[in-house]
Motif scaffolding. Structure first.
Motif, PDB file in Angstrom:
ATOM      1  N   UNK A 146       0.829  -1.207   0.000  1.00  0.00           N
ATOM      2  CA  UNK A 146       0.000   0.000   0.000  1.00  0.00           C
ATOM      3  C   UNK A 146       0.859   1.250   0.000  1.00  0.00           C
ATOM      4  N   UNK A 147       1.970   1.194   0.729  1.00  0.00           N
ATOM      5  CA  UNK A 147       2.869   2.347   0.718  1.00  0.00           C
ATOM      6  C   UNK A 147       3.391   2.566  -0.697  1.00  0.00           C
ATOM      7  N   UNK A 160       2.036   1.674  -3.530  1.00  0.00           N
ATOM      8  CA  UNK A 160       1.056   2.166  -4.495  1.00  0.00           C
ATOM      9  C   UNK A 160       0.599   3.572  -4.144  1.00  0.00           C
ATOM     10  N   UNK A 161       0.815   4.006  -2.916  1.00  0.00           N
ATOM     11  CA  UNK A 161       0.514   5.406  -2.612  1.00  0.00           C
ATOM     12  C   UNK A 161       1.590   6.334  -3.154  1.00  0.00           C
ATOM     13  N   UNK A 162       2.821   5.870  -3.067  1.00  0.00           N
ATOM     14  CA  UNK A 162       3.927   6.756  -3.424  1.00  0.00           C
ATOM     15  C   UNK A 162       4.138   6.852  -4.922  1.00  0.00           C
ATOM     16  N   UNK A 163       3.828   5.763  -5.633  1.00  0.00           N
ATOM     17  CA  UNK A 163       4.151   5.772  -7.068  1.00  0.00           C
ATOM     18  C   UNK A 163       2.903   5.649  -7.933  1.00  0.00           C
TER      19      UNK A 163
END
Ligand SMILES: Nc1ncnc2c1ncn2[C@@H]1O[C@H](COP(=O)(O)OP(=O)(O)O)[C@@H](O)[C@H]1O
Ligand SMILES: [Mg+2]
Lengths: 270, 757
Positions: free
Chosen positions: A264-265, A267-270
């Protein structure tokens, strides 16, 4: 003896390795070298210890002989042994002996992985005697001033079977390494992986997030090395999320919830 | 879009039909203020509906904008198809009813299909949020999303999108939004508009006080929420571009519009629109405040800007706020609950004050008072030692220049004393929280220290008489750097056995995990190791043989260690588990500890290491108790299980004598590795003055004694927050801290596995 020259030349570092200093570690190491004191590098895996040694060796103009320690490493593996060549017994120096003779830098990586009876051979080298007894040959090698011993280990939470004995540890000048500060780390990742600054910054951000998960059960967060690997995959055309997944997420944990959270981190960042 | 343009578009869509002009105008009325892309979305459905029924199409145009405030635009087609279904089955009225009751008729069903509940996402979101924040935020469910700075509250259920994956994304967006508010400092803008709060004020929050001072506090608070949401959205687009890229298509196209005539409500909705779409649609708003509104989305703005703009917008609109009703918040933006923020802040401040005063008082008691200084001229109540005259000096510029040497010290009766690390860290926490160090904290610590000094040193009055135990242990007193001889009396007791279904329930609940653990632990047992260079063995060690041949050619005595032997059981490990049975483990902690013990036992049976389990508690030095649960070589049978099930919280946590008792037990044990695993829920402390630094140092010393006896101690602490002292007391590499008690049963066998392989 030509053979030995060739063996040694392979260990010379000709081009300046890229190393971004974190503090005054280079100066301290140089002075330790001049005083004939051995180095202990502590720090999590993949934070730049090996790279630092390469840089130091280049700066001091000495060959660097690296030994990765493991639990099958025997004293003979370090010091040397007789081999039979053409029906004759020939003595073959081990890497440690080679380094002492040539005045090189010997770097024992992950020294705690080695068995304790193996690590004792470095004791007389690591104090002010600076000598290496080669029992089989009845020889006592005295280290020249150019020789330097360095060992590394990761003090993170690990097996009680693997800890550095105080009698070993108390011979060294200890340099503590940690992951570089975000800006520096981004610069390192950008250079090493050859990627855009923005991507490098995001990768470093991701690493920062994973490194604060200690209390949620992740013993070690993403190392600089992992970031560089992910970056390299991206630079060669792998989509960034997939690259993070294979180079970072899966490398960090097997726990399904943590894996999902790291995903999830990503897909949030990129 | 202007009405004329709309009409033109509409006529083009229904050509060659030529509908009645005024009917069209009436139907399109509701679309006149809407954003162009929204209008396009709505109009796109006209060719689908018009041929079926013209009246239905007019009805649709009136309802569509309202419907789009309830679901994302991607669902509009499905909604229209269902409307047409209703029309065919039940005629115009049925279709109209369907369109008016969007929530009950349509969204509700979407929810039934794909709603995602909080408890389904919590496990995945918690580490995510902690990773984002870099600290231990918690998650909890509530009706509307909000945060108090310590916990992020999320809706109990999210069902706006169709599939589970998309609903999860909306959960993630909602959580990220709350994180953004915290990161952006929305609850404590550094603004000159805010009233300055006295340092220890607990009753109110400056931001709330500011809103209350305005003509229409509700409107002002809503405007501020919208402005901060606009900032948060822009912030997230910069920080978490992946999230925003994926989540934006799932958002509703527009907010719900307020009743006609609610002009202030209209303003708030326009701001919501801006937050949703990134465009300021309303021309007059854009003209008057566009520059400042757009400034909010740029990097580097702060909450003070929002507050300033909020004040001005409020001033302009509060005259029209007679009919103001707060519009429905956008679900992902949630609300600002300043009451919760205040409560959390107060909790934090109170606990900080208490920790600080406790620590300082302990330091003062233990610091031998230097020259009496000015203390002498004060009148003290009879029997009380004079409270020392104390000041704590903390450099203020230190935060700016990290490298600059930090000066921090205590001045007691005019003499300087260096601060210990814990106190200095606490003092800095206090100044960060309050802005400075409230003098009251120091005076109450000094007062407490004065009283304690009058009563006597910690260690406490010798109380209690029921002494029957044979074992006596020393206690470490760090102040005199020596032992208090024969200070603690340790009794080993049996646990009163109670019948319960605990064991059966635990075995059932963790069945899958136990099977996996048993496999894992069985593999540890069968680690087969080749022992090289043995005198005899199963196979020839070729390396050794070659070496010995070479040695003999070289004229050296050849070695006779030429064999490889397969060693099947190289482990020889004895482990003792020492569990905290103090009163504070009541509840979840106690249950988790018991479950963890069941799991570890099941696993240990497979690996075959010798192990024992003891509990500890007690009250005062003369009644320290350990409870037998399983002796080292006792088989794991019904008796042991029953005793685990009967573990119940007792009294206090004087941990050191229990550790010494385990060390003594280990003295009789012959094993290559002797491991002591301690499970507890926090600080050691007893009924008497056994607490604070004294207790920590004694415990630390007991662990050092264990270590020098060749035992490897390892401590697992369950607490909400990690504390400074833990690493000091246990040694950073010899302890682990779990903030989530539910993780213990799974983690404990894992920890044991890592420790011993
Ligand atoms: N300070 C630094 N300067 C340059 N490169 C670095 C630095 N720190 C880490 N790296 C990069 O990270 C990689 C991993 O570091 P390495 O030295 O192999 O880690 P370690 O030996 O600590 O496990 C290196 O190959 C290098 O690319
Ligand atoms: Mg307790």
């Amino acid at each position: 003896m030509a053979g030995k020259e060739i063996r040694l030349d392979a260990h010379r570092i000709v081009d300046e390795p890229f190393y971004l200093a974190q503090g005054d570690e280079v100066r301290i190491a140089e002075i330790s070298y001049r005083c004939g004191m051995p180095l202990l590098l502590k720090g999590p895996t993949g934070c730049g210890k090996t790279r630092f040694m390469q840089y130091l060796a280049w700066k001091l103009g000495r060959p660097l002989i690296t030994v990765s320690c493991h639990d099958d490493l025997s004293t003979s593996d370090l010091v040397g042994r007789y081999l039979i060549r053409a029906g004759e017994a020939v003595w073959m120096d081990g890497p440690l002996t080679l380094a002492v003779r040539a005045g090189a830098i010997c770097y024992l990586d992950e020294v705690v992985e080695a068995r304790k009876d193996t690590t004792v051979v470095i004791h007389p080298l690591a104090d002010d005697r600076r000598e290496l007894p080669i029992e089989k040959r009845g020889e006592l090698l005295r280290a020249p001033p150019e020789f330097m011993l360095a060992v590394s280990y990761n003090p993170g939470y690990q097996s009680v079977l693997k800890d550095l004995k105080p009698s070993t540890r108390q011979r060294f000048v200890a340099l503590s390494f940690d992951y570089p500060a975000p800006d520096q780390e981004a610069e390192i990742v950008q250079r090493e992986a050859d990627i855009a600054p923005e991507l490098a910054r995001q990768l470093v951000r991701l690493a920062g997030m994973t490194r604060s998960l200690g209390d949620s059960g992740l013993a070690e967060g993403a190392s600089t090395r992992l970031l560089i690997q992910a970056g390299k995959l991206v630079a060669r055309g792998i989509p960034v999320r997939a690259a993070c997944q294979v180079a970072i997420t899966q490398a960090l944990s097997d726990d399904p919830e943590l894996l999902a959270a790291i995903d999830e981190m990503v897909s949030s960042l990129f | 879009m202007e009405l004329d343009n709309l009409k033109e578009r509409f006529f083009a869509l229904v050509a060659p039909d030529l509908p009645n002009d005024w009917e069209v105008e009436e139907a399109l009325e509701g679309l006149t203020g809407a954003a162009p892309d929204l209008v396009e979305t709505v109009l796109a459905q006209v060719p689908v509906i018009w041929p079926v029924s013209n009246s239905l199409c007019y009805n649709y145009l009136g309802q569509a904008v309202g419907a789009l405030s309830c679901f994302p635009p991607a669902e509009l087609g499905t909604w229209v198809n269902e409307t047409l279904d209703r029309y065919e089955k039940g005629g115009l009225q049925a279709a109209q009813r369907f369109m008016v009751h969007v929530e009950e008729e349509f969204v509700c069903r979407l929810r039934g299909i794909a709603g995602l509940r909080f408890d389904e996402v919590q496990g995945r979101l918690l580490p995510y949020v902690r990773g984002l924040a870099g600290r231990d935020l918690d998650l909890a469910a509530a009706a509307t999303a909000c945060t108090d700075g310590e916990t992020i509250y999320l809706p109990r259920e999210i069902s706006l999108a169709r599939g589970e994956a998309d609903n999860f994304l909306l959960y993630k967006l909602t959580a990220s939004f709350q994180w953004a508010f915290l990161e952006l400092g929305s609850f404590a803008p550094a603004s000159p508009l805010l009233p300055a709060a006295p340092d220890t004020e607990l009753a109110w929050l400056p931001l709330a006080r500011f809103f209350d001072s305005l003509a229409h506090p509700g409107l002002a608070a809503d405007i501020y929420l919208q402005l901060e949401s606009i900032r948060a959205r822009a912030f997230l687009a910069r920080e978490l571009p992946g999230l925003m890229r994926e989540a934006l298509p799932l958002l509703p196209a527009c907010p719900a519009w307020p009743a006609a005539g609610d002009r202030a409500g209209r303003l708030v909705s326009e701001l919501q629109c801006y937050c949703l779409s990134g465009d300021i649609r309303d021309a007059s708003l854009a003209a008057a405040h566009g520059r400042r509104l757009r400034h909010l989305v740029e990097p580097g703005t702060d909450a003070a800007r929002s507050l300033e703009l909020c004040r001005d917008l409020h001033a302009q609109w509060c005259r029209d706020a007679g009919d103001y009703h707060s519009p429905q918040p956008l679900f992902f933006q949630g609300t600002f609950r300043l009451d919760l923020v205040l409560a959390a802040r107060n909790r934090r401040r109170r606990s900080l004050e208490q920790r600080f005063v406790d620590t300082l008082a302990t330091v003062l008691v233990q610091t031998p008072a230097p020259g009496k200084g000015t203390g002498g001229d004060r009148e003290q109540a009879a029997g009380e030692a004079p409270a020392p005259d104390v000041a704590l000096v903390l450099d203020s510029g230190g935060k700016r220049h990290r490298d600059a040497e930090q000066t921090a010290f205590l001045r007691i009766n005019n003499e300087q004393v260096a601060l210990d690390e814990e106190l200095e860290a606490l003092a800095r926490e206090v100044t960060d929280e309050f802005g400075f160090l409230p003098p009251r904290f120091i005076s109450s610590a000094a007062g407490r220290a004065g009283r304690a000094a009058a009563i006597g040193a910690p260690g406490g009055p010798a109380g209690g008489g029921e002494v029957q135990a044979p074992v006596v242990y020393d206690e470490w007193d760090h102040r005199r750097n020596g032992f208090r001889k024969n200070w603690c009396i340790m009794t080993e007791k049996e646990i009163p056995v109670t019948r319960s279904t605990f064991i059966a329930a635990t075995l059932a609940r963790y069945r899958g995990q136990i099977v996996r653990l048993r496999n894992q632990f069985e593999m540890m047992r069968t680690t087969e190791r080749f022992l090289r260079r043995q005198r005899d063995g199963d196979d020839i060690d070729l390396d050794a043989l070659v070496e010995s041949l070479a040695d003999s050619r070289a004229g050296l005595p050849p070695s006779d260690r030429l064999f490889v032997r397969l060693a099947r059981d190289g482990r020889d490990i004895a482990a003792l588990f020492l569990v905290d049975m103090s009163n504070s483990t009541q509840g979840w902690v106690g249950t988790a500890i018991k479950e963890a013990l069941v799991l570890i036992c099941e696993a240990m049976e497979k690996v075959g290491d010798r192990y024992g389990i003891y509990g500890f508690s007690g009250m005062r030095r003369l009644r320290c108790e350990t409870f037998h649960i399983k002796h080292l070589d006792e088989p794991y049978g019904d008796g042991v299980r029953q005793r685990i099930g009967s573990i119940a919280p007792q009294e206090y946590t004087r941990m050191a004598p229990a550790i010494r008792h385990m060390t003594a037990r280990f003295a009789e044990v012959d094993a290559r590795i002797r491991l002591l695993v301690i499970l507890s829920d926090g600080k050691p402390e007893d009924y008497d003055d056994y607490k604070g630094e004294y207790a920590i140092e004694d415990t630390r010393h007991a662990l050092l004694e264990a270590r020098s006896a060749g035992i490897h101690p390892f401590c697992i602490t369950i607490d909400h927050h990690a504390h400074e002292y833990m690493a000091h007391m246990y040694g950073a590499a010899n302890s682990i801290f779990l903030d989530d008690v539910r993780k213990l049963p799974a983690r404990m066998p894992e920890i044991y596995r890592v420790l011993t392989s």
